[in-house]
Design an enzyme around this catalytic site. Structure first.
Site, PDB file in Angstrom:
ATOM      1  N   GLU A  34       0.798  -1.147  -0.121  1.00 12.36           N
ATOM      2  CA  GLU A  34      -0.022  -0.009  -0.027  1.00 12.36           C
ATOM      3  C   GLU A  34       1.042   1.242  -0.005  1.00 12.36           C
ATOM      4  O   GLU A  34       1.807   1.479   0.927  1.00 12.36           O
ATOM      5  CB  GLU A  34      -1.043   0.081   1.273  1.00 12.36           C
ATOM      6  CG  GLU A  34      -1.756   0.966   1.224  1.00 12.36           C
ATOM      7  CD  GLU A  34      -2.662   1.508   0.056  1.00 12.36           C
ATOM      8  OE1 GLU A  34      -2.428   2.426  -0.432  1.00 12.36           O
ATOM      9  OE2 GLU A  34      -3.269   0.604  -0.336  1.00 12.36           O
ATOM     10  N   GLY A  39      -7.049   0.610   3.173  1.00 12.64           N
ATOM     11  CA  GLY A  39      -8.391   0.483   2.870  1.00 12.64           C
ATOM     12  C   GLY A  39      -8.958   1.032   1.610  1.00 12.64           C
ATOM     13  O   GLY A  39     -10.097   0.878   1.245  1.00 12.64           O
ATOM     14  N   GLY A  40      -8.259   1.637   0.854  1.00 11.42           N
ATOM     15  CA  GLY A  40      -8.544   2.043  -0.526  1.00 11.42           C
ATOM     16  C   GLY A  40      -9.488   3.107  -0.455  1.00 11.42           C
ATOM     17  O   GLY A  40      -9.801   3.933   0.730  1.00 11.42           O
ATOM     18  N   CYS A  42     -13.027   3.702  -0.669  1.00 14.93           N
ATOM     19  CA  CYS A  42     -14.128   3.357   0.082  1.00 14.93           C
ATOM     20  C   CYS A  42     -13.966   3.789   1.645  1.00 14.93           C
ATOM     21  O   CYS A  42     -14.854   4.756   2.015  1.00 14.93           O
ATOM     22  CB  CYS A  42     -14.512   1.908   0.160  1.00 14.93           C
ATOM     23  SG  CYS A  42     -15.963   1.535   1.048  1.00 14.93           S
ATOM     24  N   HIS A 440     -46.599  -4.664   6.886  1.00 17.01           N
ATOM     25  CA  HIS A 440     -47.144  -3.201   6.730  1.00 17.01           C
ATOM     26  C   HIS A 440     -46.871  -2.525   8.285  1.00 17.01           C
ATOM     27  O   HIS A 440     -46.975  -3.186   9.279  1.00 17.01           O
ATOM     28  CB  HIS A 440     -48.690  -3.266   6.413  1.00 17.01           C
ATOM     29  CG  HIS A 440     -49.523  -2.004   6.754  1.00 17.01           C
ATOM     30  ND1 HIS A 440     -49.561  -1.163   5.736  1.00 17.01           N
ATOM     31  CD2 HIS A 440     -50.343  -1.272   7.937  1.00 17.01           C
ATOM     32  CE1 HIS A 440     -50.140  -0.049   6.083  1.00 17.01           C
ATOM     33  NE2 HIS A 440     -50.693  -0.243   7.317  1.00 17.01           N
TER      34      HIS A 440
END
Length: 460
Positions: A34, A39-40, A42, A440
């Site tokens: 890295e 973590g890049g 995102c 519902h």
């Protein structure tokens, strides 16, 4: 001396760390490299920080609407220092979590630095030369900055820069009417900025059906955002400590002057500085690494996973890339990219959930296409929550009864759409849902109703 590994993973985005985890389980010595933040996109610049901002902006918007719900609230003002502090805390927790996970693996070595190929199975990081029979390129993408007249004469922001900006722009001009631009446009309008969106095309979100784009435009317009379409000749010019953006539209003034400019005109893969030519990999015309249905590149022993392969531009597609590769390598499986059904969301508020085909794509198949549609103004849950913008639209094959696609723009649209997506993956007919009993009051309870009232899709 060359350091030998069983596998090398370049990049720590959504594909890389879980793939490293698989090699750890197998006891295989693996290097994961890295050059910036673990973590890049995102974790550090994309989904996590931006959705934290979306949440803060939504609270501000709801507080301003409190009177509609019988609640008295005082003046609403965004404290951008606190907003950004919250965003950074959430992002940092994810970054630290991934980092600690990788560093805690016995057989995985996290190497910091810029990786460059020196052959099909050799990678250099600084003074270290690494070698492995399996190499996975997971380098992601970055904001595209095209050549535009005057751009080099003005200050501008990309999505990353806007995340780091501390002050609240007086007037934010967003160049680009796509997903990233619109999310930032709405959130900063809700924070208190004047916002103008400049789009060169005739409508926002050119990939979507016209009714979807119109609904998004209406939501934004209702909140006071200005939209300039048909901007045929976008250019930039410094103007009294501000920036003038030339739009050259058919109507209205030919330029917009603002305090800050956000460029949101797409993304490009981070493949231009890896020495891929030394590995024998030729990029396509857009800079992506071509891959087959199992994400293998044209060079044996090299895979491309995540945004850099052009097969998806989302966190969930990147993670699925890991699942496909892991299936092939460790499980004797047969998962393929072609198994994937298109799915994504636009995180304005209320959001858009999109799966499968749009109307034109469905028509192009030559099938008999049926469509069901219901406005959110006729969904009880939406009325109760005061979010009646948008609609539910579902496309169905009239012969096979399979669901072809859907667009749900409105309250919980990004969540509701999954009940349709799961049936598509199960390859079951739409009647499975149309005959189901849903809870519902929910938005999902209207999905069977929509499917019970299908009509032929009009030709164009």
């Amino acid at each position: 001396m060359t350091q030998e590994y069983d596998a090398i993973i370049i990049g720590t985005g959504q594909s890389g760390p879980p793939l490293a985890g698989e090699f750890e389980k197998m006891g295989q010595k693996t290097a994961i490299i890295e050059r910036h933040k673990v973590g890049g996109s995102c974790v550090n610049y994309g989904c996590i920080p931006t959705k934290a901002l979306v949440a803060s902006a939504r609270v501000a918007h709801q507080a301003r609407r409190s009177g509609e719900f019988g609640i008295t609230a005082g003046g609403v003002q965004a404290d951008m220092e606190q907003v950004k502090s919250r965003m950074r805390k959430i992002s940092a927790e994810s970054n630290e979590g991934v980092t600690q996970w990788l560093e805690g693996m016995e057989h995985i070595k996290l190497i910091r630095g810029h990786a460059r190929f020196e052959g099909p199975h050799r990678v250099r990081v600084g003074s270290e030369l690494l070698s492995a029979p399996k190499i996975f390129v997971n380098v992601g993408a970055r904001a595209r900055v095209p050549e535009m007249p005057g751009l080099d004469e003005v200050e501008y922001l990309t999505s990353t820069g806007l995340l780091e900006l501390e002050e609240l722009p007086e007037h934010l001009i967003v160049v680009g009417g796509g997903y990233v631009g619109l999310e930032f446009a709405q959130m900063y309008r809700r924070f208190g900025s004047r916002v103008t969106v400049v789009e060169k095309g005739p409508r926002l979100m050119k990939q979507e059906d016209e009714d979807v784009a119109d609904a998004v435009a209406e939501i934004l317009s209702d909140e006071g955002l200005e939209v300039r379409l048909n901007a045929k000749c976008i250019g930039f010019e410094p103007r009294d400590k501000q920036t003038a953006v030339r739009v050259d539209c058919d109507d209205d003034p030919p330029e917009v002057v603002g305090s800050h400019v956000l460029l949101a005109v797409g993304r490009i893969p981070n493949t231009d500085d890896l020495g891929l030519e030394e590995a024998g990999i030729e990029l396509d015309k857009r800079g992506y690494i071509p891959v087959d249905d199992c994400l293998r590149s044209q060079v044996d022993g090299i895979w491309a996973i995540g945004d850099c392969n052009g097969e998806g531009a989302f966190t969930h597609t990147s993670y699925n890339d890991y699942e496909i590769v892991a299936s092939q390598l460790f499980e004797g499986g047969s998962r393929r990219v072609s198994d994937r059904i298109t799915c994504y969301a636009l995180y304005i508020d209320p959001p858009l959930g999109r799966i499968g085909m749009n109307e034109q794509q469905a028509r192009d198949t030559g099938r008999t296409v049926l469509v069901g549609k219901r406005p959110m103004s006729k969904v009880g849950r939406a009325k109760e929550f005061g979010q009646t913008q948008g609609f539910i639209k579902i496309l169905v094959d009239g012969d096979s009864e399979e669901i072809l696609g859907a667009a749900i723009i409105g309250l919980s649209g990004d969540e509701v759409v999954h009940c349709l997506l799961d049936v598509m993956y199960a390859k079951k007919p739409y009647t499975v849902i149309s005959k189901a009993v849903h809870i519902h009051p929910t938005v999902s309870e209207l999905i069977p109703t929509v499917l019970q009232n299908l009509q032929p899709l009009e030709s164009v």
